[in-house]
Motif scaffolding. Structure first.
Motif, short mmCIF file in Angstrom:
data_model
loop_
_atom_site.label_atom_id
_atom_site.label_comp_id
_atom_site.label_asym_id
_atom_site.label_seq_id
_atom_site.Cartn_x
_atom_site.Cartn_y
_atom_site.Cartn_z
N TYR A 76 -79.29 -152.65 -136.47
CA TYR A 76 -80.04 -153.71 -137.16
C TYR A 76 -81.12 -153.16 -138.08
CZ TYR A 76 -78.00 -157.03 -133.84
OH TYR A 76 -77.14 -157.78 -133.10
N THR A 77 -81.13 -151.87 -138.32
CA THR A 77 -82.25 -151.25 -139.05
C THR A 77 -82.43 -151.87 -140.44
OG1 THR A 77 -81.84 -149.18 -137.86
CG2 THR A 77 -83.20 -149.06 -139.85
N LEU A 128 -83.57 -155.61 -140.27
CA LEU A 128 -84.99 -155.73 -139.91
C LEU A 128 -85.88 -155.30 -141.07
CD1 LEU A 128 -84.89 -154.41 -136.23
CD2 LEU A 128 -85.06 -156.77 -137.00
N GLU A 129 -85.44 -154.31 -141.84
CA GLU A 129 -86.24 -153.89 -143.00
C GLU A 129 -86.29 -155.00 -144.04
OE1 GLU A 129 -84.67 -150.27 -144.48
OE2 GLU A 129 -85.47 -149.04 -142.84
N LEU A 143 -86.16 -158.13 -143.42
CA LEU A 143 -87.01 -159.19 -142.88
C LEU A 143 -88.47 -158.77 -142.74
CD1 LEU A 143 -84.63 -160.55 -140.10
CD2 LEU A 143 -85.08 -161.54 -142.34
N GLY A 144 -88.77 -157.52 -143.07
CA GLY A 144 -90.16 -157.05 -143.03
C GLY A 144 -90.51 -156.32 -141.76
N TYR A 145 -89.57 -156.17 -140.86
CA TYR A 145 -89.83 -155.41 -139.63
C TYR A 145 -89.30 -154.00 -139.83
CZ TYR A 145 -90.43 -160.09 -137.74
OH TYR A 145 -90.84 -161.38 -137.52
N ARG A 146 -90.22 -153.12 -140.08
CA ARG A 146 -89.83 -151.77 -140.42
C ARG A 146 -90.35 -150.78 -139.38
NH1 ARG A 146 -88.26 -151.76 -145.77
NH2 ARG A 146 -88.78 -153.67 -146.91
N LYS A 147 -89.61 -149.71 -139.30
CA LYS A 147 -90.09 -148.60 -138.47
C LYS A 147 -91.15 -147.84 -139.24
CE LYS A 147 -85.77 -148.08 -135.91
NZ LYS A 147 -84.67 -147.18 -135.54
N LEU A 200 -91.63 -147.95 -143.08
CA LEU A 200 -92.79 -148.69 -143.58
C LEU A 200 -93.63 -147.84 -144.53
CD1 LEU A 200 -94.55 -151.25 -143.49
CD2 LEU A 200 -95.69 -150.27 -141.46
#
Length: 197
Positions: free
Chosen positions: A62-63, A66-67, A69-73, A77
């Protein structure tokens, strides 16, 4: 003149024989057969079969979703913020350069500062961008494992007490003997002489 004459008589010898027929006796014990089928069900040959079917493995990444959608590692980030900072810096420099060029033409007359402020407040067009997220689908990897079939054939144990037959053979017996002796009788007829050989 008298010629003497001989009278000869003979008897041939005779042989005879006694013939006793032979015999043959074969001794054979009845063989016995023992069969072990290796299971509790007699007369049924059943092997063992084992089927192994490992479950399939599915890996979902899901990397990228999620990126979007703004959810980054953390590493992603940092790269995202770095790129955004560069873009905003370039846009600010471009905008400041355009404003500087506009203000630099004061000799053309007019109130350039007021016109610049009015342009920025009233005439600037605002862009509204609508995006559907996520832009990139999730990465799905499926790994299937083959079905393993192991067949163990039935173990049959066979035992027998078979022995080769025994034969007792008595050959024919032949006894040859002289039944009658041969005789040769010679007589001189004129002088009556008997002579036996």
């Amino acid at each position: 003149m008298n010629i003497p004459q001989l009278e000869i008589s003979f008897t041939m010898a005779q042989i005879d024989m006694n013939w006793t027929r032979g015999s043959m006796v074969i001794e054979q014990s009845t063989p016995q057969l023992y069969i072990d089928y290796g299971n509790s069900r007699p007369y049924q040959v059943v092997g063992d079969m084992e089927i192994s079917n490992p479950p399939a493995e599915m890996d979902i990444d899901y990397t990228k979703v999620l990126e979007d959608l703004g959810y980054r590692k953390l590493h992603s980030l940092i790269n995202f913020m770095d790129n955004q900072a560069k873009e905003k810096t370039i846009e600010a420099i471009k905008e400041d350069s355009q404003d500087g060029d506009y203000l630099g033409k004061l000799e053309l007359g007019g109130n350039r500062i007021a016109q610049l402020a009015r342009t920025k407040l009233l005439e600037e067009e605002h862009e509204v961008n609508v995006e559907l997220l996520p832009k990139q689908p999730a990465e799905i990897n499926i790994k299937t494992n083959p079905v393993k079939v192991t067949v163990k054939p039935a173990d049959i144990d066979v035992e027998t007490n078979f022995v080769f037959p025994k034969a007792k053979i008595q050959p024919d017996q032949v006894e040859i003997y002289l039944a009658q002796k041969g005789e040769l009788d010679i007589k001189l007829v004129e002088h009556q002489i008997d002579m036996k050989v």
